[in-house]
Design an enzyme around this catalytic site. Structure first.
Site, PDB file in Angstrom:
ATOM      1  N   GLY A  18       0.815  -1.227   0.000  1.00 16.98           N
ATOM      2  CA  GLY A  18       0.000   0.000   0.000  1.00 16.98           C
ATOM      3  C   GLY A  18       0.838   1.262   0.000  1.00 16.98           C
ATOM      4  N   GLU A 142       6.970   9.018  -5.116  1.00 14.81           N
ATOM      5  CA  GLU A 142       6.800   7.615  -4.751  1.00 14.81           C
ATOM      6  C   GLU A 142       7.593   6.748  -5.726  1.00 14.81           C
ATOM      7  OE1 GLU A 142       2.713   6.113  -4.782  1.00 14.81           O
ATOM      8  OE2 GLU A 142       3.504   4.067  -4.835  1.00 14.81           O
ATOM      9  N   LYS A 189       7.540  -9.143  14.248  1.00 17.72           N
ATOM     10  CA  LYS A 189       8.937  -9.459  13.910  1.00 17.72           C
ATOM     11  C   LYS A 189       9.602  -8.342  13.113  1.00 17.72           C
ATOM     12  CE  LYS A 189       9.566 -13.617  15.445  1.00 17.72           C
ATOM     13  NZ  LYS A 189      10.479 -13.730  16.599  1.00 17.72           N
ATOM     14  N   CYS A 383     -18.764   3.212 -20.298  1.00 21.31           N
ATOM     15  CA  CYS A 383     -17.954   3.063 -21.506  1.00 21.31           C
ATOM     16  C   CYS A 383     -18.369   1.825 -22.303  1.00 21.31           C
ATOM     17  CB  CYS A 383     -16.475   3.062 -21.152  1.00 21.31           C
ATOM     18  SG  CYS A 383     -15.477   3.562 -22.553  1.00 21.31           S
ATOM     19  N   HIS A 508     -15.953   7.669 -18.095  1.00 21.95           N
ATOM     20  CA  HIS A 508     -15.659   6.948 -16.850  1.00 21.95           C
ATOM     21  C   HIS A 508     -15.911   7.860 -15.648  1.00 21.95           C
ATOM     22  CE1 HIS A 508     -13.773   3.375 -18.649  1.00 21.95           C
ATOM     23  NE2 HIS A 508     -13.494   4.213 -19.639  1.00 21.95           N
ATOM     24  N   GLU A 510     -16.179   7.155 -12.665  1.00 17.88           N
ATOM     25  CA  GLU A 510     -15.425   6.720 -11.482  1.00 17.88           C
ATOM     26  C   GLU A 510     -14.093   7.455 -11.341  1.00 17.88           C
ATOM     27  OE1 GLU A 510     -15.821   5.033 -14.249  1.00 17.88           O
ATOM     28  OE2 GLU A 510     -14.137   3.709 -14.724  1.00 17.88           O
TER      29      GLU A 510
HETATM   30  N1  GLN Z   1     -13.591  -0.889 -26.095  1.00 14.81           N
HETATM   31  C1  GLN Z   1     -14.468   0.237 -26.126  1.00 14.81           C
HETATM   32  C2  GLN Z   1     -13.925   1.372 -26.969  1.00 14.81           C
HETATM   33  O1  GLN Z   1     -12.727   1.416 -27.220  1.00 14.81           O
HETATM   34  C3  GLN Z   1     -14.762   0.731 -24.734  1.00 14.81           C
HETATM   35  C4  GLN Z   1     -13.536   1.230 -24.048  1.00 14.81           C
HETATM   36  C5  GLN Z   1     -13.686   1.320 -22.552  1.00 14.81           C
HETATM   37  O2  GLN Z   1     -14.581   0.717 -21.978  1.00 14.81           O
HETATM   38  N2  GLN Z   1     -12.781   2.034 -21.908  1.00 14.81           N
HETATM   39  O3  GLN Z   1     -14.654   2.226 -27.373  1.00 14.81           O
END
Ligand code: GLN
Length: 540
Positions: A18, A142, A189, A383, A508, A510
């Site tokens: 980590g 890092e 240890k 995606c 994405h 996330e």
């Molecule tokens: N493979 C798909 C594309 O290139 C989706 C890519 C992904 O999910 N990051 O469009």
């Protein structure tokens, strides 16, 4: 030369302790009162991890500037609330490419180009350039891998030399090691730590702080022993115990007196504002509700492949005081008939079909999506997951039985096809449609309600898109493309108005979720999953 202070983080004994989390936690403690930049050095010869299989190296993290970088950048961004830059991820590939280009140009004319000083000088010049251009007070670097790894030798040598360049008062070496505890004797240890600090000293680095990864807090006598063998004060040995959530680590370090140590040794400000952070950590540790969300992918064997997704669910869960249990679903099993979709989704309150590449597992994912759509299970397609949701709808609602993506199969009904800008692309590295882009959201949509904005920015990583020729057919049958590029040429968000939670994105979400600022699509999913779970428990 810059006036920044430097913190070098190395790891010993074994990988997977980590190091990214401790680096992010140290940086978090300093980031309230200092401008801090995080650099990661990776020894591999790939220029960036973009071409690696996630099963091999974990998730590829994508930055707003389009850089494909090591997943530790996800930790830095989530802990520090910053947008990191591609230049902050140094790899041997990047460094050697530049050295060879320079040599061919004639920059070293008359000289023998050597590992030391030419390569190490180039590495250090990168550290200084970043410090200067970011106007950093502190640069935390890092070092990837474990001390003793051949491929990190040059980066570690550069880190050793750095002390001579900036002066001993302006640099601090932190070493993370492993402190095992033998169950039969219940004793911590120190031997692995002794040997790993010895290795570090062999390459000329004397650590200033040692962080011991262990099952519980380090006992007093083990701290003493580590201090003695490593030539440091006992107060400089810090515990890194097993914890319920990684977000608790800055709070543990605070209790261990780490900010005080950093302030004394580096003469930096150590005031950390962690009020909201602590509140969220306590929401993660003491949830009031729980839901189970299935992540349906093909890289499920290595959970790090979907690290940002699981973190985004933690963030959204903390916001709603909800524990999100994850169920990893290998969709190849559904595809091969080893398990039915009903069995697989039993007891599930929400479904995520994440990003991915290639055809393996896609038919299983399409089955999962159909089931979630028909049974009104909260769904988020990301995606590839978004593209498959369009394919599922085209096949089962629009009657285009052979609908598919040209990435997956030769098809007479290519509802997903290559982006025009990708037609001329011939090389693989760094050539996808990458990074932060603006999205225009139409009013009166669920997406608008979720984001509460008409224009948002999210991060992309793809080569394929919804085929514009099919948009009208899909819309006629009920898909709403509520988010597009500002010029409306690329479909970026889809939703189904008659489903309680079916908003998916070509991007994405996330990647930009942070503990203190969860991603709206994940908040929406967790909220809907809670209602679904409540409904399920009432009707059972
Ligand atoms: N493979 C798909 C594309 O290139 C989706 C890519 C992904 O999910 N990051 O469009």
């Amino acid at each position: 030369m810059s006036y920044a202070k430097f913190i070098i983080v190395t790891g010993g004994v074994l990988s997977g302790l980590g190091k990214g989390i401790i680096s992010a936690s140290i940086a978090r403690l300093l980031s309230s009162s200092n401008r801090i930049v995080t650099i990661k050095c990776d020894g591999y010869l790939n220029v960036d991890p973009g071409t690696m299989n996630p099963i091999e190296h974990g998730e590829v993290f994508v930055l707003d500037d389009g850089g494909e970088v090591d997943l530790d950048f996800g930790h830095y961004e989530r802990f520090l609330n910053i947008d990191a830059k591609f230049t902050w991820n140094l790899t041997s590939g990047k460094i050697f490419k530049e050295i060879i280009d320079k040599e061919r140009k004639g920059d070293y004319l008359g000289k023998t180009v050597q590992m030391i000083p030419h390569v190490t000088d180039l590495i250090k010049s990168k550290f200084f350039q970043i410090a200067k251009s970011e106007d950093a007070d502190i640069v935390l670097i890092e070092m990837g891998g474990t001390i003793g790894d051949m491929e990190m030798m040059l980066f570690n040598e550069a880190a050793r030399q750095l002390k001579m360049d900036v002066g001993a008062d302006n640099i601090l070496y932190v070493h993370l090691t492993y402190v095992p505890e033998l169950e039969c004797v219940g004793e911590q240890k120190s031997k692995p730590t002794q040997q790993s600090t010895e290795l570090l000293r062999k390459i000329g680095i004397q650590p200033n702080i040692i962080i011991g990864r262990s099952r519980r807090m380090l006992d007093d006598d083990i701290k003493e022993k580590i201090a003695l063998f490593s030539n440091i004060d006992k107060a400089h040995v810090v515990s890194d115990p097993d914890i319920q959530t990684v977000y608790e680590l800055p709070l543990i370090f605070q209790k261990e007196g780490l900010p005080y140590l950093l302030r004394n040794m580096l003469k930096v400000k150590d005031k950390a504002n962690l009020t909201k952070w602590s509140r969220l950590v306590s929401a993660i540790k003491n949830p009031k509700h729980e839901v189970t969300i299935a992540i349906c992918g093909k890289y499920t064997k290595l959970h790090d492949s979907y690290l940002s997704i699981s973190e985004a669910l933690v963030h959204a869960g903390a916001h709603y005081e909800t524990k999100v249990h994850l169920k990893w679903l290998e969709t190849t099993d559904i595809e091969n008939g080893r398990r039915t979709v009903e069995e697989s989704l039993k007891g599930i309150d929400g479904v995520i079909v994440p990003g991915g590449f290639g055809s393996r597992g896609t038919e299983g994912k399409i089955e999962v999506i159909r089931y979630a759509r028909e049974n009104k299970i909260p769904f988020l397609g990301i995606c590839l997951g978004f593209q498959l949701a369009v394919i599922e709808f085209a096949r089962n609602v629009c009657g285009l039985k052979k609908a598919n993506s040209t990435e997956i199969a030769d098809t007479p009904e290519p509802v997903i096809c290559l982006l025009p800008e990708q037609m001329k692309v011939e090389t693989k590295g760094g050539t996808m449609r990458l990074g932060g882009r603006d999205i225009r959201i139409s009013k009166d949509s669920q997406a608008y309600k979720i984001y509460n904005a008409e224009s948002i920015r999210e991060r992309f990583r793809h080569r394929y898109e919804v085929n514009p020729e099919y948009v009208e057919t899909l819309e006629k049958k009920g898909i709403v493309f509520s988010g597009t590029t500002p010029d409306k040429s690329i479909m970026q968000i889809m939703e189904l108005p008659d489903h309680p939670c079916y908003v998916s994105g070509q991007y994405h979400p996330e990647l930009s979720s942070r503990l203190e600022r969860p991603a709206p699509l994940f908040l929406n999913l967790v909220k809907a999953a809670r209602s679904f779970a409540e409904h399920r428990s009432r009707t059972n």
